[in-house]
Every structure is written in structure tokens, then in C-alpha cells.
Design an enzyme around this catalytic site. Structure first.
Site, PDB file in Angstrom:
ATOM      1  N   HIS A   1       0.816  -1.206   0.000  1.00 17.64           N
ATOM      2  CA  HIS A   1       0.000   0.000   0.000  1.00 17.64           C
ATOM      3  C   HIS A   1       0.860   1.272   0.000  1.00 17.64           C
ATOM      4  O   HIS A   1       0.602   2.222  -0.727  1.00 17.64           O
ATOM      5  CB  HIS A   1      -0.873  -0.038   1.253  1.00 17.64           C
ATOM      6  CG  HIS A   1      -2.001   0.902   1.188  1.00 17.64           C
ATOM      7  ND1 HIS A   1      -3.297   0.477   1.097  1.00 17.64           N
ATOM      8  CD2 HIS A   1      -2.035   2.244   1.155  1.00 17.64           C
ATOM      9  CE1 HIS A   1      -4.072   1.530   1.041  1.00 17.64           C
ATOM     10  NE2 HIS A   1      -3.334   2.614   1.079  1.00 17.64           N
TER      11      HIS A   1
ATOM     12  N   ASP B   1      -0.353 -13.218 -15.882  1.00 16.51           N
ATOM     13  CA  ASP B   1      -0.811 -14.587 -15.669  1.00 16.51           C
ATOM     14  C   ASP B   1      -0.643 -15.456 -16.911  1.00 16.51           C
ATOM     15  O   ASP B   1      -0.329 -16.636 -16.798  1.00 16.51           O
ATOM     16  CB  ASP B   1      -2.280 -14.591 -15.220  1.00 16.51           C
ATOM     17  CG  ASP B   1      -2.402 -14.282 -13.735  1.00 16.51           C
ATOM     18  OD1 ASP B   1      -1.571 -14.808 -12.966  1.00 16.51           O
ATOM     19  OD2 ASP B   1      -3.290 -13.515 -13.354  1.00 16.51           O
TER      20      ASP B   1
ATOM     21  N   CYS C   1      -3.079  -5.484 -20.583  1.00 16.65           N
ATOM     22  CA  CYS C   1      -2.917  -4.755 -19.323  1.00 16.65           C
ATOM     23  C   CYS C   1      -1.917  -5.418 -18.380  1.00 16.65           C
ATOM     24  O   CYS C   1      -1.771  -4.997 -17.243  1.00 16.65           O
ATOM     25  CB  CYS C   1      -4.262  -4.569 -18.627  1.00 16.65           C
ATOM     26  SG  CYS C   1      -5.069  -6.120 -18.205  1.00 16.65           S
TER      27      CYS C   1
ATOM     28  N   ARG D   1       4.764 -16.586 -11.167  1.00 19.45           N
ATOM     29  CA  ARG D   1       5.269 -15.237 -11.445  1.00 19.45           C
ATOM     30  C   ARG D   1       6.079 -14.645 -10.310  1.00 19.45           C
ATOM     31  O   ARG D   1       6.820 -13.692 -10.500  1.00 19.45           O
ATOM     32  CB  ARG D   1       4.123 -14.312 -11.867  1.00 19.45           C
ATOM     33  CG  ARG D   1       3.079 -14.035 -10.824  1.00 19.45           C
ATOM     34  CD  ARG D   1       1.800 -13.539 -11.481  1.00 19.45           C
ATOM     35  NE  ARG D   1       1.451 -12.183 -11.097  1.00 19.45           N
ATOM     36  CZ  ARG D   1       0.284 -11.600 -11.383  1.00 19.45           C
ATOM     37  NH1 ARG D   1      -0.626 -12.234 -12.078  1.00 19.45           N
ATOM     38  NH2 ARG D   1       0.039 -10.379 -11.004  1.00 19.45           N
TER      39      ARG D   1
ATOM     40  N   GLU E   1      -6.053 -14.410 -20.063  1.00 17.83           N
ATOM     41  CA  GLU E   1      -4.849 -14.652 -19.246  1.00 17.83           C
ATOM     42  C   GLU E   1      -4.671 -16.127 -18.930  1.00 17.83           C
ATOM     43  O   GLU E   1      -3.738 -16.513 -18.234  1.00 17.83           O
ATOM     44  CB  GLU E   1      -4.863 -13.796 -17.977  1.00 17.83           C
ATOM     45  CG  GLU E   1      -6.113 -13.909 -17.132  1.00 17.83           C
ATOM     46  CD  GLU E   1      -6.102 -12.952 -15.931  1.00 17.83           C
ATOM     47  OE1 GLU E   1      -5.038 -12.457 -15.556  1.00 17.83           O
ATOM     48  OE2 GLU E   1      -7.185 -12.721 -15.367  1.00 17.83           O
TER      49      GLU E   1
END
Ligand code: PEP
Ligand code: MG
Length: 598
Positions: A208, A473, A520, A483, A449
Site C-alpha cells: 500500500h 498470468d 494490461c 510469477r 490470461e
């Protein structure tokens, strides 16, 4: 050397979390090192201890209430540069929710009563247990665990009668150094212009704090090990938020290096931002659309500054992960409406939540041996119709306020797409009966994905309105390389021929069906791949704000015909290494500094 002159410089390696370089005097936020006394109580002290605990919890609650009020006040002062503030106000609510949670307090009290632990010890024990249950979630959850430390520190300090710095105001021009920053700290302290850089011992790129720092464009290095121990108050610190390095007490030549690097970075940024309002059109007239990825609506203004033409991915799971309670339909609605309104007339692609079995706070926690391949994203969504319905109803209600595009994550085939569409239509009809109208046409698209989705892209394209390729993904599943696992990162290669073929097939299938195709995943935001992606025929690329100018620069300097030629030649090679080498050679010649690190 002993005693002569200042101590030598020290370089730490962390993780670059927000780009840019900065140097200045350190301002240490000391929160991390509260010591927790541990002792057993004689039986007659137990009742008093519980009173002491309750008083400390009440005090913590009041202090957080005060912080919350300051946040509200700042929200109504438009001059204050904000990023993530509203979201953070909710995080404080979540902390307060926990402090008022009868179960949480009951567990602590029961440790005091049954095991006769002192209150500080009992608080730490219970929080450790809660953290343990979060440990196996994904990265989001691991990072949210820092929030529990924050809460624990506050209660323990109040138990010990130590003053809890509400929020020290950092001096202008400082580099903030902290063990970790809670979202509340980040929100209050990371004031652009005042704080010029941030270094934390803990944390990761998707934490965050890193997100807030990026949204506020404060160069940041996280995960810098024992920075707080090595840096003294007022020490000069120089950091590189791209490479992740921190130099403590830099020598004159080191400082000159950083200064030159910072000037280069800033002039590069200025040059890049100068293209903000230019279209991403190739020299031979092929128009691409560059969009932004966000996790928090507050990141949107930075996207516009960097020239995004809309939002290509809003990961709504963050709405669930930062709070104690499930968001209600109205919570969803408020967030979406504001985002759509602020972005209009630009499109906003909102992805339904990508949560898994153990990723719903307060929800059922199932253990899965292989969560990446488990009950997550659309699979989980379809099994949790009440959650899905709340989100869909909110999206439909908000759709009147801007250009909404709705996107489903991890679709493996037509059945999931059809089921999700049926839920959408059901929600629409239900709202209609309540007299609430939604926009007439809301494009419904899917993330491509999973290899299975890519392989049947021709069929999927007939039943949806757009594709967005999620390479993060897609690469992981196609090459069976986690990943996040460094042991197999050598296999994780977007330029593997198998990936290129899948992208090519997906793009062609979309175009044959007359629908646009976006990307994306991280691949879309790396200028190194831009020529390949133009050559493959992507219509849109969606990325983080700071990547947009560089990608645009490459697109504008290319001919699409030349890019197609690069792809054709690249796909003639057999191995990922050969393809990478070939692309590197072609890109280096043209875009030296943009792809220099490869
Ligand atoms: C992707 O998989 O490429 C993607 C964009 O989704 P996420 O990173 O949220 O899994
Ligand atoms: Mg994904």
C-alpha cells in the site's frame, strides 16, 4: 581512519518502488521498535490488568478517531495534494473496527485470564495468530500484515504509557526513513514537496505504501533491510527509486552522481511529459490508445497527468483487501461513481474482483494446495453470487455517470462468460424493477490470461465486447512458471514463441470478430516490448502512469509496417533468448536510452 572525518558511506540494496532520485537529510519515523514486556500475573492482578487493557484499547480508538478527523478535514481542503486519502480513511475505520471487535478483544482477555499473561504479551500473541492466518495468502495479504503490527504497536505503547506520536510533521525537503509505514502514516506524512523521498526497511512493490508513493510521485525504495538502524537522524541519504539503491552519507562524488542522475531523470520526465497531449500514433498513422492501470481511484489524477486516455484496468479486489468488513453495494457504488465521473468522457475498465478462497476478509478460509490454480477470480465470483451481485448492481447503478467497461478476470471458457453475463442481466432486470436505470450498453469484456482462453479466442470473441490480455498470468500459466518464484524466473519470458503465438492468435480472433484488444499485463508498460506489441496489432496498452510517456515515445517513433516486420522476423527464431536478442538489437539502435538496461 578512526575518528577522522565523517563515517564512510554505506550503500543498501532494496526494491525500487516509485521512480525518481532524491537526496536530503533523513527524517526517521520511529515506530517499529517498541519493546513488549512479557510476564505472568499473580491471580489477584488479573481484573486490574483487564481494566488496563480496556483503557489502552479505548485510548487507541480515540487517537485513531482524531487521525480520522484530520483526514476528513484535509479532504475538504482542496489545496492539499492527496492520493489514496478516502481509501485510507476507510483503513482507519478498519483499524477502529478491529479495536471494537468483541471477538478480538475477547481472545486477548481470555489469554490474560486463563494463562495470566500481561496485557502487552496477550495483545502480541493474538495479533501473531491473526497474522499467521494471513501468511499464506498472496502478496497483498502478506503486506496487509504490517497493518496489524501498526495496531499492535499502538496498543502496546498506550499500555506502557508511552506517548504515541500522532503524526510528526516531517521537515521540508527530507527523506523519510521508516521501518514500515502504515497506510495511515503514509497518508498523513507523504506530502509531496515536503517529503522528497522515502526509504523503508520492509514492504514490497505492491504494498500500500508503495502505491501511495507512486501516486504522489515520491521516489521510494522499500525492503531496504536495516535502513532504520543504519541511518541516523539528519544523515544525508541519497536514493534511486528505479534501481532500489540507498546511499547513506554519500561522499562528494557519490552525491554528484546522484545529483546528475536526478537532473537527468527530471529532464527526461519533462521531455516525456511534453508528449502528454500527443496521440500514440505511429508514423504511418496507426492509432493506439494508452490507458492506465490502478489499484486505488486516487491514482487516477496521476494517470491524466501522464497522458492516459482512460483506465484500462481497475483492480477492484483492493476494495476488499483494505478493510475489515465486506464493502456494501453502496460502498462499491460510491467508489465507481466518483471514478467514472472524474474520468468522463474517458473510458474506465473496471475488473470484477480477483479474489480467492482465502482472500476475503472475514470470509471462508479454505486451504488450497495450489491457490494460483484454485478457486479465485471469476471462479470464486460465480460461487459467491451475493458478493458478485452487490458488485454488479453497484456497477450498473454507476454506469450512468461515465463510460464504464466491465471486465471479468481469469475466464477459462464460454460457460463462465455466459454465467457472468446472466448475473449481469439479472441484476439489470432487478434494478429495473426497482426503478433504477443503468446505461443502455455496457461493454462486457474478458481478460485473456489463461492459455485456454487464448486458444479459443475466436469463440470467446463472438460473445464479448473486448479482450484485454493479462500477460502477468498468461506467461505464468503458459510456461508453468510462478510469477513470484525466483527459482523459475528464468523461464518467465514474455518473448517466448508460445506467448507471441497466443497473443497473435488472440489479436487476430478479436479483429476478425470486430472487437478491440488491449493488453494490461506488465509487458504492456515496458518500452522494450512496444514495437513487438504494435507489430502484433494491439489496439490498446494499459500500464502504470509513469510508464506511459516512454511507451508513447516508442510508438510515435515507429512505423507499424516496420513493427510488423520485426514481429515476423522475431517469430522466425525458436528460442526466447534468440527472440530477445533480436528484439534488443533492433530496439537498441533506435531507442537506446529507453531500453538500455536490457
Ligand atoms: C495479468 O495477469 O496480466 C493482470 C493484469 O492481472 P493481475 O496482475 O491483476 O493478475
Ligand atoms: Mg491476472
Amino acid at each position: 581512519m578512526k575518528g577522522d572525518g565523517p563515517p564512510a558511506s554505506v550503500t543498501l540494496q532494496g526494491v525500487g518502488a516509485a521512480p525518481g532520485m532524491a537526496f536530503g537529510p533523513a527524517f526517521l519515523v520511529d515506530r517499529g521498535s517498541v519493546r513488549t514486556p512479557r510476564y505472568h500475573l499473580p491471580p489477584e492482578k488479573v481484573d486490574g490488568e483487564i481494566e488496563r487493557l480496556r483503557a489502552a484499547v479505548r485510548l487507541s480508538d480515540e487517537q485513531l478517531g482524531a487521525v480520522r478527523q484530520r483526514v476528513e478535514r484535509d479532504l475538504s481542503a482542496p489545496a492539499v495534494p492527496l492520493g489514496g486519502t478516502r481509501e485510507h480513511a476507510r483503513i482507519i475505520d478498519a483499524y477502529q473496527g478491529m479495536l471494537r471487535d468483541a471477538f478480538f478483544l475477547g481472545e486477548i482477555e481470555s489469554l490474560v485470564r486463563t494463562e495470566r499473561l500481561n496485557a502487552e504479551w496477550a495483545v502480541r500473541r493474538v495479533l501473531r495468530r491473526v497474522k499467521g492466518s494471513m501468511a499464506e495468502g498472496d502478496e497483498y495479504f502478506r503486506e496487509r500484515r504490517g497493518d496489524l503490527d501498526f495496531l499492535g504497536d499502538r496498543i502496546v505503547r498506550n499500555l506502557l504509557g508511552q506517548t504515541v506520536e500522532t503524526f510528526a510533521v516531517p521537515p521540508a525537503g527530507c527523506v523519510l526513513v521508516a521501518r514500515d509505514l502504515s497506510p495511515a502514516d503514509a497518508m498523513m506524512m507523504l506530502v509531496p514537496g515536503r517529503v522528497i523521498g522515502l526509504v523503508t526497511d520492509l514492504g514490497g512493490r505492491t504494498g500500500h505504501t508503495a502505491l501511495v508513493a507512486r501516486a504522489r510521485e515520491i521516489p521510494t525504495v522499500v525492503g531496504a533491510g536495516d535502513a532504520t538502524r543504519r541511518i541516523g537522524r539528519g544523515d544525508v541519504v541519497a536514493l534511486d527509486g528505479v534501481r532500489g539503491t540507498v546511499v547513506i552519507r554519500p561522499s562528494a562524488p557519490e552525491l554528484a552522481d546522484v545529483e546528475a542522475g536526478r537532473d537527468r531523470f527530471l529532464s527526461h520526465e519533462r521531455e516525456m511529459l511534453a508528449t502528454r497531449d500527443f496521440p500514440a500514433t505511429t508514423r504511418d498513422g496507426v492509432r493506439l490508445r494508452l490507458l492506465g492501470n490502478i489499484e486505488f481511484p486516487e491514482e487516477a489524477p496521476s494517470l491524466w497527468e501522464h497522458g492516459a486516455e482512460g483506465i484500462g484496468l481497475y483492480r477492484t479486489e483492493f476494495l476488499y483487501l483494505d478493510r475489515h468488513e465486506q464493502p456494501t453495494e453502496d460502498d462499491h457504488f460510491e467508489v465507481y461513481r466518483k471514478l467514472l465521473e472524474a474520468a468522463a468522457p474517458r473510458p474506465v475498465t473496471i475488473r470484477t474482483f480477483d479474489l480467492g478462497a482465502d482472500k476475503v476478509p472475514g470470509g471462508p478460509r479454505r486451504k488450497e494446495a495450489n491457490p494460483a490454480m484454485g478457486l479465485r477470480a471469476i471462479r470464486f465470483t460465480l460461487r459467491a453470487p451475493a458478493l458478485f451481485r452487490a458488485q454488479l448492481r453497484a456497477l450498473l447503478r454507476a454506469s450512468k455517470f461515465g463510460q464504464l467497461r466491465l471486465m471479468l478476470p481469469m475466464v477459462s471458457g464460454l460457460t463462465e462468460l455466459r454465467e457472468a453475463r446472466a448475473h449481469l442481466e439479472f441484476a439489470r432486470a432487478e434494478l429495473g424493477r426497482e426503478g433504477i436505470a443503468a446505461a443502455e450498453r455496457i461493454p462486457l469484456g474478458i481478460m485473456v490470461e489463461l492459455p485456454a482462453a487464448a486458444a479459443i479466442a475466436d469463440r470467446l470473441a463472438r460473445e464479448c465486447d473486448f479482450f484485454s490480455i493479462g500477460t502477468n498470468d498468461l506467461v505464468q500459466y503458459t510456461l508453468a512458471a510462478d510469477r513470484g518464484n525466483p527459482l523459475v524466473s528464468y523461464l518467465y519470458r514474455p518473448l517466448h514463441l508460445g506467448i507471441l503465438r497466443m497473443i497473435q492468435f488472440t489479436v487476430n480472433a478479436a479483429h476478425d470478430a470486430g472487437i478491440p484488444v488491449s493488453m494490461c499485463g506488465e509487458m504492456a508498460g515496458d518500452p522494450f516490448y512496444a514495437a513487438v506489441l504494435v507489430g502484433l496489432g494491439l489496439d490498446e496498452l494499459s500500464m502504470s502512469a509513469s510508464s506511459i510517456p516512454a511507451v508513447k515515445k516508442v510508438v510515435r517513433a515507429l512505423d507499424a509496417a516496420e513493427a510488423r516486420q520485426i514481429v515476423a522476423e522475431a517469430m522466425g527464431f525458436g528460442t526466447a533468448e534468440e527472440i530477445e536478442r533480436f528484439v534488443r538489437e533492433r530496439m537498441r539502435g533506435r531507442f537506446g536510452e529507453l531500453v538500455e538496461e536490457r
